[in-house]
Design a protein around this motif. Structure first.
Motif, PDB file in Angstrom:
ATOM      1  N   GLN A  22      -7.747  11.783  -6.479  1.00 50.82           N
ATOM      2  CA  GLN A  22      -7.504  10.839  -5.393  1.00 50.82           C
ATOM      3  C   GLN A  22      -6.141  10.180  -5.565  1.00 50.82           C
ATOM      4  N   TYR A  23      -5.388  10.175  -4.485  1.00 48.67           N
ATOM      5  CA  TYR A  23      -4.035   9.622  -4.539  1.00 48.67           C
ATOM      6  C   TYR A  23      -4.041   8.146  -4.183  1.00 48.67           C
ATOM      7  N   PHE A  24      -3.297   7.368  -4.987  1.00 49.81           N
ATOM      8  CA  PHE A  24      -3.050   5.958  -4.707  1.00 49.81           C
ATOM      9  C   PHE A  24      -1.550   5.725  -4.747  1.00 49.81           C
ATOM     10  N   PRO A  25      -1.005   5.025  -3.783  1.00 45.60           N
ATOM     11  CA  PRO A  25       0.450   4.809  -3.761  1.00 45.60           C
ATOM     12  C   PRO A  25       0.919   3.842  -4.829  1.00 45.60           C
ATOM     13  N   GLY A  96      -5.206   9.397   1.534  1.00 47.65           N
ATOM     14  CA  GLY A  96      -4.358   8.403   0.882  1.00 47.65           C
ATOM     15  C   GLY A  96      -2.887   8.520   1.198  1.00 47.65           C
ATOM     16  N   TYR A  97      -2.450   9.659   1.705  1.00 47.59           N
ATOM     17  CA  TYR A  97      -1.041   9.887   2.011  1.00 47.59           C
ATOM     18  C   TYR A  97      -0.719   9.443   3.445  1.00 47.59           C
ATOM     19  N   ILE A  98       0.503   8.979   3.654  1.00 49.71           N
ATOM     20  CA  ILE A  98       0.947   8.669   5.007  1.00 49.71           C
ATOM     21  C   ILE A  98       1.253   9.980   5.722  1.00 49.71           C
ATOM     22  N   VAL A  99       0.579  10.207   6.849  1.00 50.65           N
ATOM     23  CA  VAL A  99       0.834  11.419   7.626  1.00 50.65           C
ATOM     24  C   VAL A  99       1.461  11.088   8.974  1.00 50.65           C
ATOM     25  N   ALA A 100       1.442   9.812   9.344  1.00 47.94           N
ATOM     26  CA  ALA A 100       2.092   9.393  10.585  1.00 47.94           C
ATOM     27  C   ALA A 100       2.345   7.894  10.527  1.00 47.94           C
ATOM     28  N   GLN A 101       3.409   7.457  11.171  1.00 43.92           N
ATOM     29  CA  GLN A 101       3.711   6.031  11.275  1.00 43.92           C
ATOM     30  C   GLN A 101       4.584   5.797  12.494  1.00 43.92           C
ATOM     31  N   TRP A 102       4.522   4.584  13.037  1.00 48.46           N
ATOM     32  CA  TRP A 102       5.316   4.248  14.215  1.00 48.46           C
ATOM     33  C   TRP A 102       5.612   2.758  14.221  1.00 48.46           C
ATOM     34  N   GLY A 103       6.724   2.396  14.846  1.00 49.87           N
ATOM     35  CA  GLY A 103       7.099   0.994  14.923  1.00 49.87           C
ATOM     36  C   GLY A 103       7.562   0.457  13.574  1.00 49.87           C
ATOM     37  N   ASP A 104       7.672  -0.853  13.493  1.00 41.52           N
ATOM     38  CA  ASP A 104       8.125  -1.530  12.271  1.00 41.52           C
ATOM     39  C   ASP A 104       6.914  -1.867  11.412  1.00 41.52           C
ATOM     40  N   ILE A 105       6.606  -0.994  10.461  1.00 33.88           N
ATOM     41  CA  ILE A 105       5.397  -1.172   9.647  1.00 33.88           C
ATOM     42  C   ILE A 105       5.571  -2.243   8.575  1.00 33.88           C
ATOM     43  N   ASN A 106       6.797  -2.747   8.385  1.00 33.04           N
ATOM     44  CA  ASN A 106       7.047  -3.786   7.387  1.00 33.04           C
ATOM     45  C   ASN A 106       7.127  -5.180   7.999  1.00 33.04           C
ATOM     46  N   PRO A 236      -3.034  -6.348  -7.330  1.00 29.00           N
ATOM     47  CA  PRO A 236      -3.452  -5.078  -7.945  1.00 29.00           C
ATOM     48  C   PRO A 236      -3.252  -3.849  -7.070  1.00 29.00           C
ATOM     49  N   ILE A 237      -3.333  -3.984  -5.725  1.00 28.74           N
ATOM     50  CA  ILE A 237      -3.151  -2.811  -4.874  1.00 28.74           C
ATOM     51  C   ILE A 237      -1.677  -2.602  -4.506  1.00 28.74           C
ATOM     52  N   GLY A 238      -0.797  -3.434  -5.042  1.00 24.78           N
ATOM     53  CA  GLY A 238       0.634  -3.243  -4.832  1.00 24.78           C
ATOM     54  C   GLY A 238       1.156  -3.738  -3.504  1.00 24.78           C
ATOM     55  N   ALA A 239       0.445  -4.704  -2.888  1.00 23.22           N
ATOM     56  CA  ALA A 239       0.925  -5.269  -1.623  1.00 23.22           C
ATOM     57  C   ALA A 239       2.237  -6.009  -1.848  1.00 23.22           C
ATOM     58  N   SER A 240       2.988  -6.188  -0.790  1.00 23.58           N
ATOM     59  CA  SER A 240       4.265  -6.896  -0.880  1.00 23.58           C
ATOM     60  C   SER A 240       4.029  -8.389  -1.107  1.00 23.58           C
ATOM     61  N   THR A 241       5.123  -9.121  -1.241  1.00 27.75           N
ATOM     62  CA  THR A 241       5.029 -10.579  -1.395  1.00 27.75           C
ATOM     63  C   THR A 241       5.173 -11.293  -0.054  1.00 27.75           C
ATOM     64  N   LEU A 286      -8.186   0.598  -0.106  1.00 27.85           N
ATOM     65  CA  LEU A 286      -9.105   0.060  -1.116  1.00 27.85           C
ATOM     66  C   LEU A 286     -10.542   0.199  -0.649  1.00 27.85           C
ATOM     67  N   TYR A 287     -10.800  -0.098   0.621  1.00 26.23           N
ATOM     68  CA  TYR A 287     -12.162   0.038   1.152  1.00 26.23           C
ATOM     69  C   TYR A 287     -12.559   1.501   1.287  1.00 26.23           C
ATOM     70  N   LEU A 288     -11.623   2.354   1.682  1.00 28.20           N
ATOM     71  CA  LEU A 288     -11.922   3.787   1.763  1.00 28.20           C
ATOM     72  C   LEU A 288     -12.330   4.322   0.397  1.00 28.20           C
ATOM     73  N   ARG A 289     -11.709   3.789  -0.661  1.00 29.41           N
ATOM     74  CA  ARG A 289     -12.007   4.225  -2.030  1.00 29.41           C
ATOM     75  C   ARG A 289     -13.134   3.400  -2.652  1.00 29.41           C
ATOM     76  N   LYS A 290     -13.907   2.741  -1.775  1.00 22.87           N
ATOM     77  CA  LYS A 290     -15.112   2.008  -2.200  1.00 22.87           C
ATOM     78  C   LYS A 290     -14.821   0.941  -3.249  1.00 22.87           C
ATOM     79  N   GLY A 291     -13.711   0.220  -3.045  1.00 21.55           N
ATOM     80  CA  GLY A 291     -13.373  -0.912  -3.895  1.00 21.55           C
ATOM     81  C   GLY A 291     -12.592  -0.571  -5.141  1.00 21.55           C
ATOM     82  N   LYS A 292     -12.253   0.704  -5.320  1.00 22.83           N
ATOM     83  CA  LYS A 292     -11.537   1.125  -6.525  1.00 22.83           C
ATOM     84  C   LYS A 292     -10.080   1.382  -6.209  1.00 22.83           C
ATOM     85  N   TRP A 293      -9.206   0.975  -7.138  1.00 21.64           N
ATOM     86  CA  TRP A 293      -7.778   1.251  -7.022  1.00 21.64           C
ATOM     87  C   TRP A 293      -7.301   1.830  -8.341  1.00 21.64           C
ATOM     88  N   LYS A 294      -6.937   3.092  -8.299  1.00 16.41           N
ATOM     89  CA  LYS A 294      -6.570   3.828  -9.516  1.00 16.41           C
ATOM     90  C   LYS A 294      -7.745   3.749 -10.498  1.00 16.41           C
TER      91      LYS A 294
END
Length: 381
Positions: A22-25, A96-106, A236-241, A286-294
């Motif tokens: 399972q891939y985690f970014p 887990g991989y980005i396969v599509a994105q649009w607009g300003d995701i940041n 822990p999931i690497g979210a931004s500040t 995180l929810y897709l991975r049932k609460g687990k991150w790495k």
């Protein structure tokens, strides 16, 4: 005995191999092409174009949007921060991989009632950490300062607040429960003196009671819920500040001699979680991975399952997550669940297809059609 041992070893190795695969970014999120993930590029591109062309009609100035939407609520006022919104944006994650994105995701934007799913998460953490023994416990056993002392309110359990079936009666931070999304018929006196429903029996979407859950959890955690979420989940999931979680100008309470802000569960009167699409995608994964991150179980698998289990009062609603149980989105998996907020903000979790979808400012009436395109792209047929 030998066969049983071999079966156990095989099963164990399979589970370990699956977990490792399972891939985690990390800080940089890997992007895969539709071809690499065996997806239909045509349908995926169609989904993205559909999202861009079907922007929600809510005003860019969200203060105006709120004032228009809640104009019939007695004494409605904005008492929390608000922010002008951006345009359509979002991501689609496959495995887990980005396969599509649009607009300003940041871009950091208000996310309105998607906040409720973040709030639910802090409740799950309280359960996991033993601060709340059970969702079936009476809240009055934890919050004793009078909020739950009235005969009706004393019956309310944590799960009633989580699935919005408490029918708590009262005023919190100057906001009356009866003034939040009042019935279309009747007068103010009728709304004030209504017959109360037995807790746990009738679903009613009500932000005052959601804010009550946040206030009650603050009493349990004894530190700001934004800090709890940051330390236990977002870091822990690497979210931004860049994300923030606000309450109201008058929602500060004294906890252990320190003034702390009780956060709001949405942007109904301002406040709530302000966050980017890409940070929401991490939360969804995180929810897709049932609460687990790495290699860390940040949130128990039991809680994640409970969060999207249909409640007795509404089979399409769990612990502040919506469920597609009755086919709200037609021709889309009935197993998927999602966080939803005013203005077309969604975090969709699709376990069957190993999929997370985040949308910002989507036309709500088009979400089913959009998700149908996304799911169809999972097969090249």
């Amino acid at each position: 005995m030998k066969n049983n041992t071999l079966t156990f070893l095989f099963s164990f190795c399979f589970v370990v191999a699956t977990a490792q695969s399972q891939y985690f970014p990390d800080a940089t999120w890997l992007v895969k092409t539709p071809a690499e993930m065996q997806l239909s590029k045509t349908l995926l591109d169609s989904a993205v174009n559909f999202a861009l062309k079907n922007e929600n009609k809510v005003e860019r100035d969200l203060r105006i949007a709120n004032l228009k939407s809640y104009a019939r609520e007695p004494d409605y006022k904005i008492i929390g921060p608000m922010k002008e919104r951006g345009g359509p944006a979002g991501l689609i994650l496959k495995n887990g991989y980005i396969v599509a994105q649009w607009g300003d995701i940041n871009r950091v934007d208000m996310t309105f009632s998607v906040t409720k799913s973040f709030l639910s998460t802090t409740a799950g953490l309280a359960i996991d950490n033993g601060l709340v023994k059970s969702v079936t416990d009476s809240v009055k056993n934890y919050v004793w300062e009078g909020t739950f002392e009235e005969p009706h309110n004393s019956k309310i359990k944590w799960e009633d607040l989580l699935n919005q079936s408490s029918d708590w009666s009262g005023t919190l931070f100057g906001l009356h429960d009866w003034a939040d999304r009042p019935p279309k018929e009747g007068t103010i006196e009728d709304w004030k003196n209504r017959k109360l429903n037995e807790p746990g029996t009738v679903f009613e979407y009500n932000d005052v009671r959601v804010n009550l859950l946040a206030y009650s959890l603050l009493q349990v955690w004894r530190k700001p819920l934004a800090v709890v979420l940051k330390e236990k989940i977002m870091d822990p999931i690497g979210a931004s500040t860049t994300w923030r979680w606000y309450g109201y100008e008058n929602s500060f309470v004294n906890i252990d001699g320190l003034m702390m802000q009780s956060v709001s569960g949405g942007g109904h009167s301002g406040g709530g979680v302000f966050v980017s699409a890409i940070d929401q995608a991490r939360f969804g994964l995180l929810y897709l991975r049932k609460g687990k991150w790495k290699n860390q179980q940040l949130l128990s698998e039991k809680w994640v399952a409970s969060a999207h289990k249909p409640s007795n009062s509404n089979k399409d609603y769990g612990y502040m997550w919506w469920i597609n149980t009755s086919g709200r989105w037609k021709d889309v998996s009935s197993d998927l669940y999602f966080a939803a907020g005013f203005g077309g903000n969604y975090i969709v979790i699709d376990n069957v297809n190993d999929l997370v979808v985040v949308t910002r400012w989507m036309d709500d009436s088009k979400m089913g059609e959009f998700m149908n395109l996304v799911e169809r792209s999972m097969s090249k047929k």
